[in-house]
Design a protein around this motif. Structure first.
Motif, PDB file in Angstrom:
ATOM      1  N   VAL A 173       0.805  -1.155   0.128  1.00 26.96           N
ATOM      2  CA  VAL A 173       0.088  -0.009   0.197  1.00 26.96           C
ATOM      3  C   VAL A 173       0.855   1.170  -0.121  1.00 26.96           C
ATOM      4  O   VAL A 173       1.553   1.562   0.776  1.00 26.96           O
ATOM      5  CB  VAL A 173      -1.066   0.075   1.464  1.00 26.96           C
ATOM      6  CG1 VAL A 173      -1.806   1.320   1.082  1.00 26.96           C
ATOM      7  CG2 VAL A 173      -1.662  -1.192   1.237  1.00 26.96           C
ATOM      8  N   LEU A 191     -13.238   5.566   4.437  1.00 23.57           N
ATOM      9  CA  LEU A 191     -11.501   5.107   4.976  1.00 23.57           C
ATOM     10  C   LEU A 191     -11.845   3.589   5.561  1.00 23.57           C
ATOM     11  O   LEU A 191     -10.570   2.896   5.499  1.00 23.57           O
ATOM     12  CB  LEU A 191     -11.319   6.253   5.894  1.00 23.57           C
ATOM     13  CG  LEU A 191     -10.738   7.439   5.285  1.00 23.57           C
ATOM     14  CD1 LEU A 191     -10.223   8.362   6.311  1.00 23.57           C
ATOM     15  CD2 LEU A 191     -10.176   7.391   3.942  1.00 23.57           C
ATOM     16  N   GLU A 192     -12.465   3.349   6.185  1.00 21.61           N
ATOM     17  CA  GLU A 192     -12.528   1.982   6.986  1.00 21.61           C
ATOM     18  C   GLU A 192     -12.716   0.880   6.023  1.00 21.61           C
ATOM     19  O   GLU A 192     -12.238  -0.040   6.071  1.00 21.61           O
ATOM     20  CB  GLU A 192     -13.872   1.987   7.765  1.00 21.61           C
ATOM     21  CG  GLU A 192     -13.713   2.713   9.076  1.00 21.61           C
ATOM     22  CD  GLU A 192     -14.846   2.629  10.091  1.00 21.61           C
ATOM     23  OE1 GLU A 192     -15.974   2.380   9.635  1.00 21.61           O
ATOM     24  OE2 GLU A 192     -14.656   3.132  11.394  1.00 21.61           O
ATOM     25  N   LEU A 204      -9.193   0.287   4.583  1.00 24.87           N
ATOM     26  CA  LEU A 204      -8.390  -0.018   5.637  1.00 24.87           C
ATOM     27  C   LEU A 204      -8.897  -1.647   5.553  1.00 24.87           C
ATOM     28  O   LEU A 204      -7.693  -2.305   5.705  1.00 24.87           O
ATOM     29  CB  LEU A 204      -8.761   0.371   6.989  1.00 24.87           C
ATOM     30  CG  LEU A 204      -7.967   1.785   7.302  1.00 24.87           C
ATOM     31  CD1 LEU A 204      -8.658   2.372   8.594  1.00 24.87           C
ATOM     32  CD2 LEU A 204      -6.460   1.613   7.542  1.00 24.87           C
ATOM     33  N   ASP A 205      -9.869  -2.037   5.410  1.00 29.25           N
ATOM     34  CA  ASP A 205     -10.377  -3.434   5.093  1.00 29.25           C
ATOM     35  C   ASP A 205      -9.710  -4.092   4.132  1.00 29.25           C
ATOM     36  O   ASP A 205      -9.275  -5.092   4.019  1.00 29.25           O
ATOM     37  CB  ASP A 205     -11.755  -3.638   5.224  1.00 29.25           C
ATOM     38  CG  ASP A 205     -12.410  -5.006   5.167  1.00 29.25           C
ATOM     39  OD1 ASP A 205     -11.971  -5.717   6.122  1.00 29.25           O
ATOM     40  OD2 ASP A 205     -13.040  -5.411   4.225  1.00 29.25           O
ATOM     41  N   ALA A 234      -6.822  -3.080   2.750  1.00 26.24           N
ATOM     42  CA  ALA A 234      -5.521  -3.263   3.100  1.00 26.24           C
ATOM     43  C   ALA A 234      -5.090  -4.546   3.948  1.00 26.24           C
ATOM     44  O   ALA A 234      -4.267  -5.312   3.642  1.00 26.24           O
ATOM     45  CB  ALA A 234      -5.117  -1.947   3.870  1.00 26.24           C
ATOM     46  N   PHE A 239      -5.143   9.011   8.322  1.00 26.10           N
ATOM     47  CA  PHE A 239      -5.384   7.841   7.388  1.00 26.10           C
ATOM     48  C   PHE A 239      -3.945   7.319   6.512  1.00 26.10           C
ATOM     49  O   PHE A 239      -3.816   6.111   6.698  1.00 26.10           O
ATOM     50  CB  PHE A 239      -6.377   8.030   6.345  1.00 26.10           C
ATOM     51  CG  PHE A 239      -6.706   7.171   5.403  1.00 26.10           C
ATOM     52  CD1 PHE A 239      -6.953   5.739   5.809  1.00 26.10           C
ATOM     53  CD2 PHE A 239      -6.364   7.239   3.962  1.00 26.10           C
ATOM     54  CE1 PHE A 239      -7.340   4.791   4.849  1.00 26.10           C
ATOM     55  CE2 PHE A 239      -6.623   6.164   3.041  1.00 26.10           C
ATOM     56  CZ  PHE A 239      -7.064   4.944   3.463  1.00 26.10           C
ATOM     57  N   ILE A 287      -2.411   3.582   7.183  1.00 26.42           N
ATOM     58  CA  ILE A 287      -2.754   2.442   6.090  1.00 26.42           C
ATOM     59  C   ILE A 287      -1.254   2.347   5.237  1.00 26.42           C
ATOM     60  O   ILE A 287      -1.100   1.030   4.563  1.00 26.42           O
ATOM     61  CB  ILE A 287      -3.619   2.643   5.074  1.00 26.42           C
ATOM     62  CG1 ILE A 287      -4.198   1.614   4.248  1.00 26.42           C
ATOM     63  CG2 ILE A 287      -3.449   3.846   4.482  1.00 26.42           C
ATOM     64  CD1 ILE A 287      -5.480   1.614   3.837  1.00 26.42           C
TER      65      ILE A 287
END
Length: 251
Positions: free
Chosen positions: A33, A180-181, A184-185, A187, A202, A206
């Protein structure tokens, strides 16, 4: 080390004689990432558009697993299918339901069975908390919901790499977190992603690597802890101090 998924080699991009990206080179590896940060107008979004051949380039090469990405590439359509891009403007078709927006490209471009894609789309919508929105139209959704639909649409194409271009820029603050969640999931699932954002917290949470773009070139690049805690260049320190000031001002 494994071979890179994406290689950008001496990339040059100009608009009307003005150099926007100047001799950029970097690689992206499986599951990595990378977050690209920098001041507005420095070329971050242009870089993503060049990677997906939405913008012509004036120098250098961009390759996906060794295959040249270019407007002249005979297999450009198939290469683009391997690069999922999510824009800040959502780009959903207003006359189509959420589910139909998602099904369009996999069934028409990739010629996959509608039943198969529908099941996958419904599972992905459930994962991002939008199961009940499948039959609704974009006008019935909030900005955060539209952006989550756009992410599901990209995922249904089974891309090898995902490009996110300021996907929270057009959202109200309350809607930013829900988008953003989701990222993140992704990632956490080991997705390979290249993210342009102004959300510094963020980015820090991440990124495997942060690349700071300014003046058409990468001024600094490194792990997030190093970049945010001990930036090596004066320009990066000045950039980060701006965000520190904004946080103090708003507190």
């Amino acid at each position: 080390m494994n071979e890179p998924i994406l290689t950008v080699d001496h990339l040059v991009k100009r608009y009307d004689g003005t150099t926007v990206l100047n001799d950029l080179s970097f690689q992206v590896f499986q599951g990595e990432v990378i977050v690209i940060v920098g001041p507005s107008g420095c070329g971050k979004s242009t870089l993503l558009r060049c990677i997906n051949a939405l913008e012509p380039i004036q120098g250098g090469e961009i390759r996906l697993r060794g295959e040249l990405i270019s407007a002249e590439s005979k297999n450009l359509s198939s290469l683009r299918q391997k690069i999922g891009m999510v824009f800040q403007s959502y780009d959903l078709f207003p006359h189509m339901t959420v589910l139909d927006n998602i099904l369009l490209a996999p069934t028409k471009v990739q010629k996959r069975p509608k039943k198969e894609v529908t099941e996958e789309a419904q599972a992905l919508l459930a994962r991002v908390g939008l199961s009940e929105k499948a039959g609704q139209y974009p006008r019935q959704l909030s900005g955060g919901q539209k952006q989550r639909v756009a992410i599901v649409r990209a995922l249904c194409m089974h891309p090898e790499i995902l490009l996110f271009d300021e996907v929270t820029a057009a959202l109200d603050p309350e809607m930013v977190r829900e988008v953003l969640e989701v990222i993140l999931d992704l990632a956490g699932q080991g997705r390979t992603m290249l993210i342009v954002t102004h959300e510094m917290q963020f980015a820090r949470a991440i990124a495997d690597r942060v690349m700071f773009l300014d003046g058409g070139t990468f001024v600094e690049s490194g792990p997030p802890d190093s970049f945010f805690n001990a930036p090596q260049t004066l320009r990066a320190r000045q950039f980060l101090q701006t965000f520190t000031f904004e946080r103090k001002k708003s507190s």
